[in-house]
Design an enzyme around this catalytic site. Structure first.
Site, PDB file in Angstrom:
ATOM      1  N   CYS A   1       0.074   5.519  -0.997  1.00  0.00           N
ATOM      2  CA  CYS A   1      -1.014   6.685  -0.069  1.00  0.00           C
ATOM      3  C   CYS A   1      -0.034   7.708  -1.449  1.00  0.00           C
ATOM      4  O   CYS A   1       0.534   7.772  -1.799  1.00  0.00           O
ATOM      5  CB  CYS A   1      -0.388   7.276   1.167  1.00  0.00           C
ATOM      6  SG  CYS A   1      -1.768   6.558   2.650  1.00  0.00           S
TER       7      CYS A   1
ATOM      8  N   GLN B   1      -6.603  -2.267   1.712  1.00  0.00           N
ATOM      9  CA  GLN B   1      -5.874  -2.083   3.207  1.00  0.00           C
ATOM     10  C   GLN B   1      -6.628  -1.454   3.943  1.00  0.00           C
ATOM     11  O   GLN B   1      -6.984   0.061   3.761  1.00  0.00           O
ATOM     12  CB  GLN B   1      -4.331  -1.547   4.157  1.00  0.00           C
ATOM     13  CG  GLN B   1      -4.075  -1.164   4.695  1.00  0.00           C
ATOM     14  CD  GLN B   1      -2.418  -0.743   4.676  1.00  0.00           C
ATOM     15  OE1 GLN B   1      -2.635   0.278   4.751  1.00  0.00           O
ATOM     16  NE2 GLN B   1      -0.895  -1.103   4.889  1.00  0.00           N
TER      17      GLN B   1
ATOM     18  N   TYR C   1      -0.253   4.286  13.589  1.00  0.00           N
ATOM     19  CA  TYR C   1      -1.117   5.007  12.976  1.00  0.00           C
ATOM     20  C   TYR C   1      -2.503   4.009  13.998  1.00  0.00           C
ATOM     21  O   TYR C   1      -1.774   3.499  15.471  1.00  0.00           O
ATOM     22  CB  TYR C   1      -1.720   4.898  11.422  1.00  0.00           C
ATOM     23  CG  TYR C   1      -1.342   4.932  11.036  1.00  0.00           C
ATOM     24  CD1 TYR C   1      -1.094   6.404  10.976  1.00  0.00           C
ATOM     25  CD2 TYR C   1      -0.188   4.432   9.784  1.00  0.00           C
ATOM     26  CE1 TYR C   1      -0.402   7.516   9.299  1.00  0.00           C
ATOM     27  CE2 TYR C   1       0.099   5.219   8.475  1.00  0.00           C
ATOM     28  CZ  TYR C   1      -0.084   6.604   8.851  1.00  0.00           C
ATOM     29  OH  TYR C   1       0.447   7.067   7.824  1.00  0.00           O
TER      30      TYR C   1
ATOM     31  N   ALA D   1      -3.553   2.798   2.447  1.00  0.00           N
ATOM     32  CA  ALA D   1      -3.979   2.936   3.366  1.00  0.00           C
ATOM     33  C   ALA D   1      -6.176   3.268   3.562  1.00  0.00           C
ATOM     34  O   ALA D   1      -6.038   4.559   2.486  1.00  0.00           O
ATOM     35  CB  ALA D   1      -3.754   3.946   4.338  1.00  0.00           C
TER      36      ALA D   1
ATOM     37  N   GLY E   1       7.399  -1.835  -3.003  1.00  0.00           N
ATOM     38  CA  GLY E   1       7.055   0.037  -2.542  1.00  0.00           C
ATOM     39  C   GLY E   1       7.306   0.482  -3.559  1.00  0.00           C
ATOM     40  O   GLY E   1       7.202   0.590  -5.065  1.00  0.00           O
ATOM     41  N   ARG E   2       8.647   1.384  -3.198  1.00  0.00           N
ATOM     42  CA  ARG E   2       8.932   2.353  -4.149  1.00  0.00           C
ATOM     43  C   ARG E   2       9.276   2.033  -5.826  1.00  0.00           C
ATOM     44  O   ARG E   2       9.215   2.895  -7.162  1.00  0.00           O
ATOM     45  CB  ARG E   2      10.513   3.329  -3.363  1.00  0.00           C
ATOM     46  CG  ARG E   2       9.860   3.952  -2.536  1.00  0.00           C
ATOM     47  CD  ARG E   2      11.100   4.993  -1.574  1.00  0.00           C
ATOM     48  NE  ARG E   2      10.389   5.739  -0.766  1.00  0.00           N
ATOM     49  CZ  ARG E   2      10.917   4.893   0.885  1.00  0.00           C
ATOM     50  NH1 ARG E   2      10.460   3.339   0.736  1.00  0.00           N
ATOM     51  NH2 ARG E   2      10.660   5.419   1.924  1.00  0.00           N
TER      52      ARG E   2
ATOM     53  N   ARG F   1      -1.177  -5.748   8.389  1.00  0.00           N
ATOM     54  CA  ARG F   1       0.672  -5.274   8.750  1.00  0.00           C
ATOM     55  C   ARG F   1       0.610  -4.466  10.076  1.00  0.00           C
ATOM     56  O   ARG F   1      -0.022  -4.018  10.939  1.00  0.00           O
ATOM     57  CB  ARG F   1      -0.046  -3.658   7.885  1.00  0.00           C
ATOM     58  CG  ARG F   1       1.506  -3.357   7.398  1.00  0.00           C
ATOM     59  CD  ARG F   1       1.796  -2.475   6.473  1.00  0.00           C
ATOM     60  NE  ARG F   1       2.810  -2.930   5.847  1.00  0.00           N
ATOM     61  CZ  ARG F   1       3.482  -2.206   4.475  1.00  0.00           C
ATOM     62  NH1 ARG F   1       2.689  -1.464   4.426  1.00  0.00           N
ATOM     63  NH2 ARG F   1       4.721  -2.729   4.283  1.00  0.00           N
TER      64      ARG F   1
ATOM     65  N   PRO G   1       1.058  -1.235   0.226  1.00  0.00           N
ATOM     66  CA  PRO G   1       0.205   0.056   0.364  1.00  0.00           C
ATOM     67  C   PRO G   1       0.805   1.230   0.499  1.00  0.00           C
ATOM     68  O   PRO G   1       1.466   1.170   0.904  1.00  0.00           O
ATOM     69  CB  PRO G   1      -1.116  -0.243   1.684  1.00  0.00           C
ATOM     70  CG  PRO G   1      -0.489  -1.522   1.553  1.00  0.00           C
ATOM     71  CD  PRO G   1       0.971  -1.831   0.968  1.00  0.00           C
TER      72      PRO G   1
END
Length: 367
Positions: A25, A104, A188, A62, A336-337, A236, A23
């Site tokens: 954002c 997610q 979070y 998310a 991810g990246r 997660r 995930p």
């Protein structure tokens, strides 16, 4: 044979390979109005491109269970019919490419109401500013000196948020998702309850390990109760806050030992895979990041708790990912990246490893 491109079956769901999209954002949803929190063209192309690129499972960014649960006003949410319908367009395309769509579901807690990361470095939006609101948390402890102090949740409000997670899971199923991941990491709301660094409560949701994990397990139970028995639920986690492991230290945090213990409990409550990250709960935590630096945490959970795990953290090369799976350190890798840089990373990795992967017919001339 490539271990990375072997299918994996969780409950009745078979995922075609073990190279998954983490995930990430996008901060690109409408902040207000009828389309608030709904995915649009940007989200469609972002997720669709990685599906066409051969990624086995794609997890959305998310996705908040309520307007107040968003990290920023520009985050995705899933609390109304407009959002549910907008997600159907995306899940339908992902499935058409042989990719499993996952979502997610999240609540940002004290890290809510911030700007987009490229606007003033994601500074807090105070109540009264455009689209700003007062964040909430287990305790009135701000994330840093520039953040809004969160309102402490009452036990009644905690119960409402648990139900919001269940409602969002129901909507996710109606929208076509096949995996539900509960976001309990990166500082979070759920992570805030788990960690003694951010949870200063003295009621049944604070203090002891059993009390601090209560909220998370209530959410897992609520989601599992509405999610089909034959489809998997992920969780997660930040396996460590990268803070002190000394209970007498005011900077005591959540630890790797806590994670292994908790993983066993998550498994008993119906979680099928632990998506294992670290950090995010303390802005000044000392983290020495290097390629694959978080993989050992996943490996330890897999070995000691017997729960399937996903590994994350600066995994950027095909052979690096292949070795993680082949050596039994994890059951999947979440990229991810590198997938931001290269939407077809899965196809490129399969080519390098001599493995097969889905390629759309219009792209076959490039195989």
């Amino acid at each position: 044979m490539s271990a990375l491109f072997e299918p994996i079956t969780l409950r009745s769901l078979t995922i075609p390979n073990r190279l998954w999209m983490a995930p990430m954002c996008q901060y690109s949803a409408a902040p207000a109005g009828s389309a608030q929190g709904a995915p649009g063209d940007w989200h469609f192309q972002h997720l669709a491109a990685r599906a066409a690129g051969g990624t086995g499972l794609i997890l959305t960014e998310a996705t908040a269970v309520s307007p107040e649960g968003r990290i920023s006003p520009y985050d995705l949410g899933l609390w109304n019919d407009t959002q549910t319908e907008a997600f159907r367009r995306i899940t339908g395309f992902l499935k058409s490419q042989g990719t499993v769509p996952g979502i997610q579901i999240a609540h940002a807690g004290r890290k809510a109401s911030t700007e987009r990361t490229w606007v003033d470095r994601g500074a807090a939006l105070a109540p009264g500013q455009d689209h700003g609101w007062t964040p909430v948390g287990p305790s009135p402890v701000p994330f840093d000196e520039k953040s809004t102090t969160p309102a402490e949740l009452s036990t009644a409000q905690i119960g409402e948020i648990v139900e919001q997670f269940a409602t969002t899971a129901r909507r996710a199923l109606a929208a076509g998702f096949e995996v539900a991941e509960i976001h309990g990491a990166h500082g979070y709301l759920i992570n805030e309850f788990l960690s003694p660094f951010t949870n200063r409560r003295t009621d049944e949701y604070g203090g002891s390990y059993e009390n601090r994990t209560r909220f998370a397990l209530e959410i897992v139970d609520a989601v599992r109760a509405v999610w089909p028995e034959d489809l998997p639920v992920f969780f997660r986690i930040s396996a460590t806050d990268w803070l002190s492991e000394n209970a007498a230290d005011e900077r005591e945090g959540w630890t790797a030992e806590d994670t292994v213990r908790f993983a066993g409990e998550l498994k008993a409550h119906g979680v099928d895979l632990l998506d294992t990250s670290t950090g995010g709960n303390a802005p000044d935590a000392k983290i020495e990041a290097s390629p694959g630096f978080q993989v050992p945490f996943a490996e330890r959970v897999k070995r000691e708790a017997g729960l399937a795990v996903g590994a994350v953290g600066l995994i950027t090369e095909a052979r690096q990912a292949e070795k993680i799976i082949a050596d039994g350190q994890a059951d999947a890798v979440l990229i991810g990246r590198e997938l931001l840089r290269s939407p077809s990373f899965a196809q490129q990795a399969a080519r390098e490893l001599g493995a097969g992967v889905h390629v759309p017919q219009p792209y076959h001339r490039a195989v």
